[in-house]
Design an enzyme around this catalytic site. Structure first.
Site, mmCIF file in Angstrom:
data_model
loop_
_atom_site.group_PDB
_atom_site.id
_atom_site.type_symbol
_atom_site.label_atom_id
_atom_site.label_comp_id
_atom_site.label_asym_id
_atom_site.label_seq_id
_atom_site.Cartn_x
_atom_site.Cartn_y
_atom_site.Cartn_z
ATOM 1 N N GLU A 1 -33.868 44.513 55.641
ATOM 2 C CA GLU A 1 -33.193 43.218 55.789
ATOM 3 C C GLU A 1 -31.761 43.354 56.309
ATOM 4 O OE1 GLU A 1 -33.733 41.008 52.105
ATOM 5 O OE2 GLU A 1 -35.691 40.379 52.819
ATOM 6 N N GLU B 1 -42.969 41.282 53.111
ATOM 7 C CA GLU B 1 -42.802 41.032 51.674
ATOM 8 C C GLU B 1 -43.164 39.587 51.381
ATOM 9 O OE1 GLU B 1 -38.882 41.759 50.169
ATOM 10 O OE2 GLU B 1 -38.621 43.563 51.359
#
Ligand code: GLA
Ligand code: ZN
Length: 684
Positions: A151, A317
């Site tokens: 991320e 995710e």
């Protein structure tokens, strides 16, 4: 577990390094994974310390073992590079690797995702560990993919980054006079006379220059990509055939929104990844909107990530139950996991991967959901629902890798969004560019008409209709592209705010730029912000529709007026226009409208363009149908995003992919139920 590659990835982040002191727990993981139909694990996301506990002293044995174990049960590994969480020793010995904030304060070690992307030492240490990983696991048969860092986000203001910033600007502008003009530095007399005066934006210094902010954001995107490419280099060298990705994000929960992350230009970043992946955490079962609305927003973000490459993406995710960071962290109700995860596949994902396999025992995410909960049981509801989902994915594996077919495109531009959000006038809190695009998208989602969300740089020439509302910043090249598109028969819809500024956020002078004036057949005279409770009204096809937030006051030249304002000093002036240009038509919405208007407007266009011709059922706003297509078959996911039974009236005979039963007339869907149908292509 399956043995070949032709299956949907089902699995997620596996962190055995949190459990070294619990061998009994680790021993259970493999058989549990098999029970849950897990075929893929992501390893190493935060494992730098576990792999290199002291500088230059590596310990890979534990990872070797996990690799072999996963391989032993026929599974595959997505191997992460560990730069998202560096070891203590590294920050302590080389403090330059830590970020400096925009007040000039140096961070100490802690948390994660907070390295300086310019630091030569950080880059070197990352190169070394990545090289070691590539050498050690590059030939391992279980290695499926590289997952770079985690991320990526944020920025650093240290002296290295400042130097890179100045260099980036020199490369872009060449000389200071050009920079001063682009940023309009004569305003308040802040003209630069030497490059060394150019600093990053800071609340302690320059923070009002819009052109500077815009360039800073571009620079941060470029530096993030540059760091990412630096990480990729040793992997590409050793493993040229292993695909590389990095996980993108969505944001907005605090504001009840769900939109792609705004801080990094993913439109640009996506060009450098082999496959787009993202982390999907919609706020299911919230108290502020219907389940269908949450599903619409979630569908929108999936569609946007699909569209970045127009290829299947990965959900890297998601959670099988709750997260720990929404305002209220609701458990997914029974059936909701199946529905929400199938929605990912329906919109083009080739995976459902979880954060994470096993719930952490301590620290900040200990209450985040996972496949295996603190009870360690395979008999709890969450585990059983994950296993049921995994089993179902195996049954529909022929859909993996299939494509999608779309006739509608929405244009979204990260840079334009940054510029639009920065300007002071025109009611900043109501800008809501992405959210407004979602309101336009809603009509199509409810009608089961698939939509791509493209950047203006992508090719949109083949779409039947292109929506470009609020495209505030427009390059000349974009205007020319839009003109060509409409001249060749395209249908374009745009609105207030479109085409106001150039790529430096400098206003176009002399009204709407010439190419747009020709295209829309109008000129824009004023743009007015409405107060919170203020509305105007539009008369359109005999009906009145309320407007809100913005009214452009326009003059229709060659355009036909379809709707006019009913109130205020511009009452009677055009609000909705239509202009024939070449073979196509360009529509302009001068005001921000509500869903009722958009529905009425788009339903007519959809009818005219025959957009529902491939629909398999009557549209029902609580039931979403999304399709994927292979050379032989068209697949349809029919999803009930409501808490009540829904009767779906079929328009075609279809076959249930899982039972092979053919279905026609009416299909009754229980709350949260998903059915997956197909039609042989040649029968269409
Ligand atoms: C992100 C991170 C994960 C974890 C989850 C929690 O997606 O990548 O490490 O923190 O959020 O939802
Ligand atoms: Zn830095």
């Amino acid at each position: 577990m399956e043995t070949e590659n032709q299956y949907f990835m089902h699995g997620g982040d596996y962190n055995p390094d949190q459990w070294f002191a619990y061998p009994d727990i680790l021993k259970k993981d493999l058989s549990y994974m098999q029970q849950a139909h897990i075929n893929t694990v992501t390893l190493g996301v935060f494992s730098w310390h576990a792999l290199e506990p002291e500088e230059g002293k590596y310990q890979f044995e534990w990872l070797d073992e996990v690799f072999d174990q996963i391989h032993g049960i026929g599974g595959r590994v997505i191997l992460a590079t560990p730069s998202g969480g560096r070891p203590q020793w590294l920050s302590q010995k080389y403090p330059e690797v830590n970020r400096t904030n925009n007040l000039g304060q140096k961070h100490t070690h802690g948390f994660r995702h907070n390295h300086c992307f310019s630091s030569p030492i950080y880059r070197e240490k990352v190169r070394l560990i990545n090289q070691k990983l590539a050498e050690r696991y590059g030939d391992h048969p279980a290695l499926a993919m590289w997952h770079i860092s985690n991320e990526f986000s944020g920025e650093c203001f240290c002296s290295y980054c400042q130097e890179n910033w100045r260099q980036w600007l020199k490369n872009k502008y060449g000389d200071l006079a050009t920079l001063n003009h682009a940023w309009w530095m004569s305003f308040w007399g802040n003209t630069y006379s030497d490059w060394s005066q150019v600093l990053p934006p800071s609340p302690l210094g320059e923070h009002k220059v819009h052109g500077m902010d815009l360039d800073w954001k571009r620079f941060v995107t470029d530096m993030t990509i540059d760091f990412y490419l630096h990480e990729c280099a040793p992997l590409r060298e050793k493993t040229p055939n292993i695909p590389i990705t990095t996980n993108f994000m969505a944001e907005g929960h605090a504001t009840q929104d769900f939109i792609p992350l705004e801080g990094i230009d993913y439109g640009k970043f996506a060009r450098y990844v082999d496959i787009v992946s993202w982390d999907s955490y919609p706020d299911w079962h919230n108290h502020f909107e219907s389940l269908a609305s949450t599903a619409m927003k979630s569908g929108y973000v999936h569609d946007q990530y699909w569209s970045l490459k127009k290829q299947p993406f990965l959900v890297m995710e998601c959670t099988p139950s709750y997260v720990n960071w929404h305002q209220f962290n609701k458990a997914k109700k029974p059936g909701m996991h199946m529905l929400s995860a199938m929605q990912q596949i329906a919109h083009g994902s080739d995976s459902t991967l979880y954060f994470q396999w096993r719930q952490s025992r301590g620290n900040s995410e200990k209450f985040h959901g996972a496949v295996v909960s603190h009870d360690g049981s395979t008999q709890n509801r969450v585990f059983k629902e994950v296993a049921a989902y995994g089993a179902r994915l195996e049954k529909i594996k022929e859909i993996k890798g299939t494509t999608r077919k779309k006739e509608v495109a929405i244009l979204f531009d990260w840079e334009s969004n940054w510029a639009l959000n920065r300007g002071g006038g025109y009611g900043r809190p109501t800008r809501r560019y992405q959210q407004t695009l979602q309101e336009h998208y809603r009509y199509f989602w409810e009608q089961d008409i698939a939509v791509d969300i493209l950047t203006p740089d992508q090719d949109f020439s083949e779409y039947k209709i292109v929506l470009a509302p609020m495209l505030y910043m427009m390059r000349q090249t974009t205007m020319e592209k839009l003109k060509r598109y409409v001249a060749n028969g395209g249908i374009l819809v745009s609105s207030y705010f479109a085409g106001m500024v150039n790529e430096n956020d400098l206003l176009y002078l002399g009204g709407l730029p010439e190419p747009l004036r020709e295209l829309f057949g109008i000129d824009v005279l004023e743009l007015e912000t409405l107060l919170e409770d203020e509305h105007n009204e539009i008369k359109y096809q005999g009906k009145s529709f309320q407007t809100k937030d913005y009214s452009a006051i326009i003059d229709a030249q060659s355009a036909r007026v379809l709707g006019a304002y009913q109130c205020d000093f511009y009452s009677g002036s055009p609000a909705i226009t239509e202009n024939q240009y070449g073979e196509g038509v360009a529509y302009y919405h001068a005001a921000r409208t509500n869903g009722d208007f958009l529905q009425s407007f788009y339903s007519q266009l959809a009818k005219k363009l025959n957009l529902r011709k491939e629909a398999i059922a009557e549209a029902n706003p609580a039931v979403s149908i999304q399709g994927r297509i292979s050379a032989q078959r068209s697949y349809y996911f029919v999803m009930n995003f409501s808490e009540v039974d829904q009767a779906v009236s079929m328009l075609k005979r279809v076959v249930d992919l899982e039972t092979n039963q053919s279905v026609e007339n009416t299909v009754l869907l229980a709350p949260y139920e998903v059915r997956i149908f197909y039609v042989e292509n040649e029968q269409q």
